[in-house]
Scaffold this active site. Structure first.
Site, PDB file in Angstrom:
ATOM      1  N   SER A   8       0.842  -1.191   0.000  1.00  0.00           N
ATOM      2  CA  SER A   8       0.000   0.000   0.000  1.00  0.00           C
ATOM      3  C   SER A   8       0.879   1.244   0.000  1.00  0.00           C
ATOM      4  O   SER A   8       1.679   1.446   0.924  1.00  0.00           O
ATOM      5  CB  SER A   8      -0.884   0.025   1.250  1.00  0.00           C
ATOM      6  OG  SER A   8      -1.372   1.349   1.450  1.00  0.00           O
ATOM      7  N   HIS A  33      -1.275  -1.329  -4.232  1.00  0.00           N
ATOM      8  CA  HIS A  33      -2.525  -0.978  -3.543  1.00  0.00           C
ATOM      9  C   HIS A  33      -2.552   0.531  -3.335  1.00  0.00           C
ATOM     10  O   HIS A  33      -1.652   1.091  -2.695  1.00  0.00           O
ATOM     11  CB  HIS A  33      -2.602  -1.714  -2.197  1.00  0.00           C
ATOM     12  CG  HIS A  33      -3.893  -1.568  -1.476  1.00  0.00           C
ATOM     13  ND1 HIS A  33      -5.033  -2.278  -1.822  1.00  0.00           N
ATOM     14  CD2 HIS A  33      -4.216  -0.801  -0.417  1.00  0.00           C
ATOM     15  CE1 HIS A  33      -6.011  -1.947  -0.980  1.00  0.00           C
ATOM     16  NE2 HIS A  33      -5.550  -1.056  -0.133  1.00  0.00           N
ATOM     17  N   ASP A  35      -4.630   3.652  -1.885  1.00  0.00           N
ATOM     18  CA  ASP A  35      -5.696   3.987  -0.926  1.00  0.00           C
ATOM     19  C   ASP A  35      -6.234   5.384  -1.182  1.00  0.00           C
ATOM     20  O   ASP A  35      -5.536   6.371  -0.942  1.00  0.00           O
ATOM     21  CB  ASP A  35      -5.156   3.901   0.511  1.00  0.00           C
ATOM     22  CG  ASP A  35      -4.984   2.476   0.983  1.00  0.00           C
ATOM     23  OD1 ASP A  35      -3.927   2.135   1.527  1.00  0.00           O
ATOM     24  OD2 ASP A  35      -5.943   1.679   0.807  1.00  0.00           O
ATOM     25  N   MET A  37      -8.840   8.242  -0.176  1.00  0.00           N
ATOM     26  CA  MET A  37      -9.608   8.623   1.014  1.00  0.00           C
ATOM     27  C   MET A  37     -10.172  10.032   0.833  1.00  0.00           C
ATOM     28  O   MET A  37      -9.479  10.928   0.332  1.00  0.00           O
ATOM     29  CB  MET A  37      -8.707   8.583   2.257  1.00  0.00           C
ATOM     30  CG  MET A  37      -8.094   7.222   2.518  1.00  0.00           C
ATOM     31  SD  MET A  37      -7.096   7.248   4.019  1.00  0.00           S
ATOM     32  CE  MET A  37      -6.458   5.564   4.005  1.00  0.00           C
ATOM     33  N   HIS A  66      -8.333   1.164  -3.852  1.00  0.00           N
ATOM     34  CA  HIS A  66      -9.241   0.994  -2.701  1.00  0.00           C
ATOM     35  C   HIS A  66      -9.950   2.323  -2.440  1.00  0.00           C
ATOM     36  O   HIS A  66      -9.340   3.257  -1.922  1.00  0.00           O
ATOM     37  CB  HIS A  66      -8.399   0.557  -1.489  1.00  0.00           C
ATOM     38  CG  HIS A  66      -9.185   0.365  -0.243  1.00  0.00           C
ATOM     39  ND1 HIS A  66      -8.559   0.164   0.983  1.00  0.00           N
ATOM     40  CD2 HIS A  66     -10.514   0.327   0.013  1.00  0.00           C
ATOM     41  CE1 HIS A  66      -9.487   0.020   1.917  1.00  0.00           C
ATOM     42  NE2 HIS A  66     -10.684   0.104   1.355  1.00  0.00           N
ATOM     43  N   MET A  68     -12.092   4.561  -0.467  1.00  0.00           N
ATOM     44  CA  MET A  68     -12.700   4.828   0.833  1.00  0.00           C
ATOM     45  C   MET A  68     -13.371   6.200   0.734  1.00  0.00           C
ATOM     46  O   MET A  68     -12.915   7.203   1.308  1.00  0.00           O
ATOM     47  CB  MET A  68     -11.642   4.799   1.949  1.00  0.00           C
ATOM     48  CG  MET A  68     -11.147   3.397   2.235  1.00  0.00           C
ATOM     49  SD  MET A  68      -9.604   3.343   3.155  1.00  0.00           S
ATOM     50  CE  MET A  68      -8.449   3.480   1.797  1.00  0.00           C
ATOM     51  N   MET A 137     -11.195  -5.554   5.669  1.00  0.00           N
ATOM     52  CA  MET A 137     -10.487  -4.559   6.474  1.00  0.00           C
ATOM     53  C   MET A 137     -10.188  -5.176   7.825  1.00  0.00           C
ATOM     54  O   MET A 137     -11.100  -5.475   8.609  1.00  0.00           O
ATOM     55  CB  MET A 137     -11.325  -3.296   6.615  1.00  0.00           C
ATOM     56  CG  MET A 137     -11.548  -2.529   5.311  1.00  0.00           C
ATOM     57  SD  MET A 137     -10.047  -2.248   4.371  1.00  0.00           S
ATOM     58  CE  MET A 137      -9.102  -1.260   5.537  1.00  0.00           C
ATOM     59  N   PHE A 143      -5.989   4.870   8.146  1.00  0.00           N
ATOM     60  CA  PHE A 143      -4.564   5.105   8.429  1.00  0.00           C
ATOM     61  C   PHE A 143      -3.757   3.803   8.324  1.00  0.00           C
ATOM     62  O   PHE A 143      -4.271   2.713   8.594  1.00  0.00           O
ATOM     63  CB  PHE A 143      -4.393   5.693   9.846  1.00  0.00           C
ATOM     64  CG  PHE A 143      -5.097   7.007  10.016  1.00  0.00           C
ATOM     65  CD1 PHE A 143      -6.406   7.054  10.492  1.00  0.00           C
ATOM     66  CD2 PHE A 143      -4.472   8.205   9.658  1.00  0.00           C
ATOM     67  CE1 PHE A 143      -7.072   8.265  10.617  1.00  0.00           C
ATOM     68  CE2 PHE A 143      -5.138   9.421   9.782  1.00  0.00           C
ATOM     69  CZ  PHE A 143      -6.440   9.446  10.264  1.00  0.00           C
ATOM     70  N   GLY A 145      -0.219   1.608   9.601  1.00  0.00           N
ATOM     71  CA  GLY A 145       0.491   1.434  10.861  1.00  0.00           C
ATOM     72  C   GLY A 145      -0.350   0.991  12.035  1.00  0.00           C
ATOM     73  O   GLY A 145       0.097   1.056  13.182  1.00  0.00           O
ATOM     74  N   ASP A 175      -6.508  -6.426   4.446  1.00  0.00           N
ATOM     75  CA  ASP A 175      -5.974  -5.072   4.392  1.00  0.00           C
ATOM     76  C   ASP A 175      -5.947  -4.410   5.775  1.00  0.00           C
ATOM     77  O   ASP A 175      -6.972  -4.037   6.321  1.00  0.00           O
ATOM     78  CB  ASP A 175      -6.869  -4.238   3.447  1.00  0.00           C
ATOM     79  CG  ASP A 175      -6.282  -2.898   3.149  1.00  0.00           C
ATOM     80  OD1 ASP A 175      -6.972  -2.078   2.511  1.00  0.00           O
ATOM     81  OD2 ASP A 175      -5.141  -2.633   3.564  1.00  0.00           O
TER      82      ASP A 175
END
Ligand code: DX5
Ligand code: ZN
Length: 219
Positions: A8, A33, A35, A37, A66, A68, A137, A143, A145, A175
């Protein structure tokens, strides 16, 4: 079967994403990947179709996008045209999951159903004929980490049974919080693809290949 590894880029240096994508390709990643957002569906903002378009020339690997975001339907065509190969939409992002998946397929792309930790895997059974990937998920989205939610292992097992019964061969992609320490349990539960951000980018570009291999090897 070894799982596909999808680093990602949320964990990459945003000032050098083209370089990161090239290095991930050279390091043996199976997919990239990406992300997306919107600061509404999740409490964070990243980038839009323009970033996918900018990154497209830097790797021939499949772009695993992805979304979101909510609403999602107005943006599907833009991400498809920008170079996405798989487009994941969240089952929770509005009432029209089925029509969004239909639209992704009509655009000639692979369709993914993303489900948050509190969402039942049963939703996948209702759209099995349109679903190429289930994106589970294993953290609350927004986020990188974060710590893997062990509660999702049970869901992966249930999804394995749903996908096998459907006979569609859909990927079960996990993920959030995936590391070499939990990859074997995740794959044993039935996962066939692993997204990893912090576990791949830890240690910098010289460590990407070893980090990707560590995820595959431990699975
Ligand atoms: C979280 C994203 C994940 C995240 C994974 O909302 O969907 O793809 O970037 O990052 P790690 O592997 O660090 O949890
Ligand atoms: Zn993601």
């Amino acid at each position: 079967m070894l799982p596909l590894i999808a680093p990602s880029i949320l964990s990459a240096d945003f000032a050098a994403l083209g370089d990161a994508v090239r290095r991930l390709d050279e390091a043996g990643a199976d997919m990239i990947h990406i992300d997306v957002m919107d600061g509404h569906f999740v409490p964070n903002l990243t980038f839009g179709p323009g970033m996918v378009r900018a990154l497209r020339p830097h790797s021939a690997l499949p772009f695993d996008v992805h979304l979101m975001i909510e609403p999602v339907a107005p943006y599907l065509e833009a991400f498809a045209e920008a170079g996405a190969d798989t487009i994941h939409v969240h089952a929770e992002a509005g009432p029209h999951l089925h029509s969004s998946l239909q639209k992704i397929k009509a655009l000639g792309k692979k369709a993914g159903v993303a489900i948050n930790p509190a969402t039942s895997p049963d939703v996948v059974g209702e759209v099995r004929e349109l679903c190429d990937v289930v994106l589970v998920m294993s953290v609350n989205p927004g986020f990188g980490g974060q710590v893997f939610l062990d509660s999702q292992l049970r869901k992966i097992e249930r999804l394995r049974a749903i996908v096998d019964e459907a006979g569609t061969g859909a990927l079960i992609e996990i993920d959030g919080g995936v590391t070499p320490d939990n990859a074997d349990r995740i794959v044993a539960a039935g996962a066939t693809a692993l997204v990893a951000g912090s576990a791949v980018f830890a240690g910098g570009p010289s460590a990407y290949a070893a980090n990707i291999q560590a995820l595959r090897a431990h699975a």
